[in-house]
Design a protein around this motif. Structure first.
Motif, PDB file in Angstrom:
ATOM      1  N   PHE A  88       6.432  64.438  16.785  1.00  0.00           N
ATOM      2  CA  PHE A  88       5.090  64.698  17.285  1.00  0.00           C
ATOM      3  C   PHE A  88       4.744  63.852  18.512  1.00  0.00           C
ATOM      4  N   VAL A  89       5.507  62.789  18.753  1.00  0.00           N
ATOM      5  CA  VAL A  89       5.290  62.010  19.973  1.00  0.00           C
ATOM      6  C   VAL A  89       6.522  62.051  20.871  1.00  0.00           C
ATOM      7  N   ASN A  90       7.344  63.080  20.688  1.00  0.00           N
ATOM      8  CA  ASN A  90       8.502  63.258  21.556  1.00  0.00           C
ATOM      9  C   ASN A  90       8.033  63.413  23.006  1.00  0.00           C
ATOM     10  N   PRO A  91       8.627  62.676  23.946  1.00  0.00           N
ATOM     11  CA  PRO A  91       8.154  62.733  25.339  1.00  0.00           C
ATOM     12  C   PRO A  91       8.112  64.138  25.923  1.00  0.00           C
ATOM     13  N   PHE A  92       9.083  64.983  25.581  1.00  0.00           N
ATOM     14  CA  PHE A  92       9.098  66.342  26.112  1.00  0.00           C
ATOM     15  C   PHE A  92       7.934  67.167  25.577  1.00  0.00           C
ATOM     16  N   VAL A  93       7.630  66.980  24.292  1.00  0.00           N
ATOM     17  CA  VAL A  93       6.523  67.731  23.697  1.00  0.00           C
ATOM     18  C   VAL A  93       5.186  67.223  24.224  1.00  0.00           C
ATOM     19  N   VAL A  94       4.994  65.901  24.203  1.00  0.00           N
ATOM     20  CA  VAL A  94       3.717  65.322  24.635  1.00  0.00           C
ATOM     21  C   VAL A  94       3.449  65.608  26.103  1.00  0.00           C
ATOM     22  N   SER A  95       4.482  65.472  26.934  1.00  0.00           N
ATOM     23  CA  SER A  95       4.273  65.675  28.363  1.00  0.00           C
ATOM     24  C   SER A  95       3.953  67.128  28.709  1.00  0.00           C
ATOM     25  N   HIS A 121      12.149  75.367  31.170  1.00  0.00           N
ATOM     26  CA  HIS A 121      13.021  76.072  30.229  1.00  0.00           C
ATOM     27  C   HIS A 121      12.375  76.031  28.857  1.00  0.00           C
ATOM     28  N   SER A 122      12.904  76.864  27.960  1.00  0.00           N
ATOM     29  CA  SER A 122      12.323  76.943  26.621  1.00  0.00           C
ATOM     30  C   SER A 122      12.829  75.786  25.766  1.00  0.00           C
ATOM     31  N   LEU A 123      12.147  75.574  24.664  1.00  0.00           N
ATOM     32  CA  LEU A 123      12.545  74.534  23.715  1.00  0.00           C
ATOM     33  C   LEU A 123      13.656  75.103  22.851  1.00  0.00           C
ATOM     34  N   ASN A 124      14.896  74.726  23.131  1.00  0.00           N
ATOM     35  CA  ASN A 124      16.021  75.344  22.428  1.00  0.00           C
ATOM     36  C   ASN A 124      16.663  74.445  21.385  1.00  0.00           C
ATOM     37  N   VAL A 125      16.168  73.244  21.225  1.00  0.00           N
ATOM     38  CA  VAL A 125      16.687  72.360  20.189  1.00  0.00           C
ATOM     39  C   VAL A 125      15.513  71.916  19.333  1.00  0.00           C
ATOM     40  N   LEU A 126      15.363  72.554  18.171  1.00  0.00           N
ATOM     41  CA  LEU A 126      14.261  72.179  17.309  1.00  0.00           C
ATOM     42  C   LEU A 126      14.611  70.925  16.531  1.00  0.00           C
ATOM     43  N   ASN A 127      13.580  70.303  16.063  1.00  0.00           N
ATOM     44  CA  ASN A 127      13.645  68.970  15.492  1.00  0.00           C
ATOM     45  C   ASN A 127      14.374  68.897  14.161  1.00  0.00           C
ATOM     46  N   ASN A 128      15.216  67.876  14.024  1.00  0.00           N
ATOM     47  CA  ASN A 128      15.808  67.570  12.730  1.00  0.00           C
ATOM     48  C   ASN A 128      14.757  67.050  11.759  1.00  0.00           C
ATOM     49  N   SER A 129      13.593  66.701  12.294  1.00  0.00           N
ATOM     50  CA  SER A 129      12.528  66.197  11.434  1.00  0.00           C
ATOM     51  C   SER A 129      12.090  67.242  10.416  1.00  0.00           C
ATOM     52  N   MET A 130      12.300  68.523  10.732  1.00  0.00           N
ATOM     53  CA  MET A 130      11.888  69.562   9.801  1.00  0.00           C
ATOM     54  C   MET A 130      12.699  69.533   8.520  1.00  0.00           C
TER      55      MET A 130
END
Length: 318
Positions: A88-95, A121-130
């Motif tokens: 949720f505070v990943n730099p790519f997501v937050v920015s 580009h699209s978000l092509n690597v979803l989080n292992n946090s899930m």
């Protein structure tokens, strides 16, 4: 960012190992915080105590003792949610949200998602946090709503990723054949974990879904538009038998307004709805869901069963 810091330092675990309470000096010793930074550590703990992550006694003294609140206990132990915090505070997501003003002014066809506008580009690597999210919430669902899986001989977990959620179901119901459907590059990295009743299938949920008694969708549909949700659910309907033969789709997702006026949950709902803009996702209320189900060809009867906060289990039938 403060919560990410305490997770990275291992502060919840450090307090947990000491029996549930610890002084600043204890925390600094156990987590490697430099002695000269204890005053700064206090500022960090003060913020998180005021927001409900830690308890504090004698807070104005150097002998203040910190403990774990119920919320913080979700960050320790066997099934914990700490891997979700960095996402949720990943730099790519937050920015991505720095481009919100430009995105709101842009043509939808050209800008794509908020993430695409910000990063090209699209978000092509979803989080292992899930993985952590799937394991914990599936345990809760099985304990509280386990009857939704009883009597099923087969189930397909659509968009099930590494299979963390399906693995919990497979172990709880060993006679059920569980299949995880996800994109080829995801399935290539997945492992069965030794469960004989769990298998992985590479595919596209917009094209076809393997046949089964039930299709399971956890936190999938909120990432897609109404039109795409209809397409996904139409493929689900093709994969299952009639209702009389036991066919159904099981959805785990947010149902806004289901908490009936709880201000904290309402705040979570609007925050999460705003957050989902980064991938053009949306959180929906009961009426929104029912419109989608109707458009996908499902009967008017559906069951919405709240589980945790704004999250619900939804059953729909062909």
């Amino acid at each position: 960012m403060s919560l990410k810091c305490v997770v990275d330092l291992g502060i919840p675990d450090a307090i947990h190992r000491r029996g549930g309470t610890a002084t600043l000096a204890d925390i600094a010793t156990d987590t490697g915080v430099h002695p000269a930074k204890i005053a700064d550590l206090r500022r960090l703990m003060e913020l998180l105590s005021s927001s409900g992550m830690f308890t504090v006694t004698d807070g104005e003294s150097s002998t203040a003792v910190y403990g774990l609140t119920t919320a913080c206990r979700f960050l320790v132990g066997y099934l914990n949610l700490s891997p979700i915090v960095p996402f949720f505070v990943n730099p790519f997501v937050v920015s991505s949200f720095f481009s919100l003003c430009d995105w709101l002014k842009s043509e939808p066809e050209t800008a794509g998602s908020l993430f695409e506008l910000a990063h090209g580009h699209s978000l092509n690597v979803l989080n292992n946090s899930m993985v952590a999210d799937n394991e914990l919430f599936l345990e809760v669902i099985i304990l509280d709503k386990g009857r939704i899986f009883r009597g099923l001989s087969s189930l397909v977990d659509v968009g099930g990723g590494s299979g963390a959620g399906a693995r919990v179901i497979a172990r709880a119901f060993p006679r059920m054949k569980c299949t995880v459907l996800d994109l080829p590059h995801v399935v290539e990295q997945a492992t069965g974990g030794g469960d004989s009743n769990l298998q992985f299938v590479a595919g596209d949920m917009f094209e076809s879904i393997p046949p089964a008694n039930a299709v399971f969708l956890k936190n999938v549909l909120h990432e897609w538009s109404d039109e795409d949700c209809v397409k996904i659910l139409q493929r689900c309907k093709e994969a299952i038998p009639t209702r009389n033969a036991g066919g159904k789709v099981i959805i785990v997702d947010m149902v806004r307004g289901s908490a009936y006026g709880d201000s904290k949950i309402s705040e979570v709902e609007v925050l999460q709805n705003m957050f989902m803009m980064y991938v053009n996702g949306v959180e929906r209320g009961e009426r929104d869901w029912k419109n989608i189900f109707s458009d996908a060809g499902f009967g008017g009867d559906c069951k919405i069963m709240p589980i945790l906060g704004p999250l619900s289990v939804i059953e729909i039938y062909p």
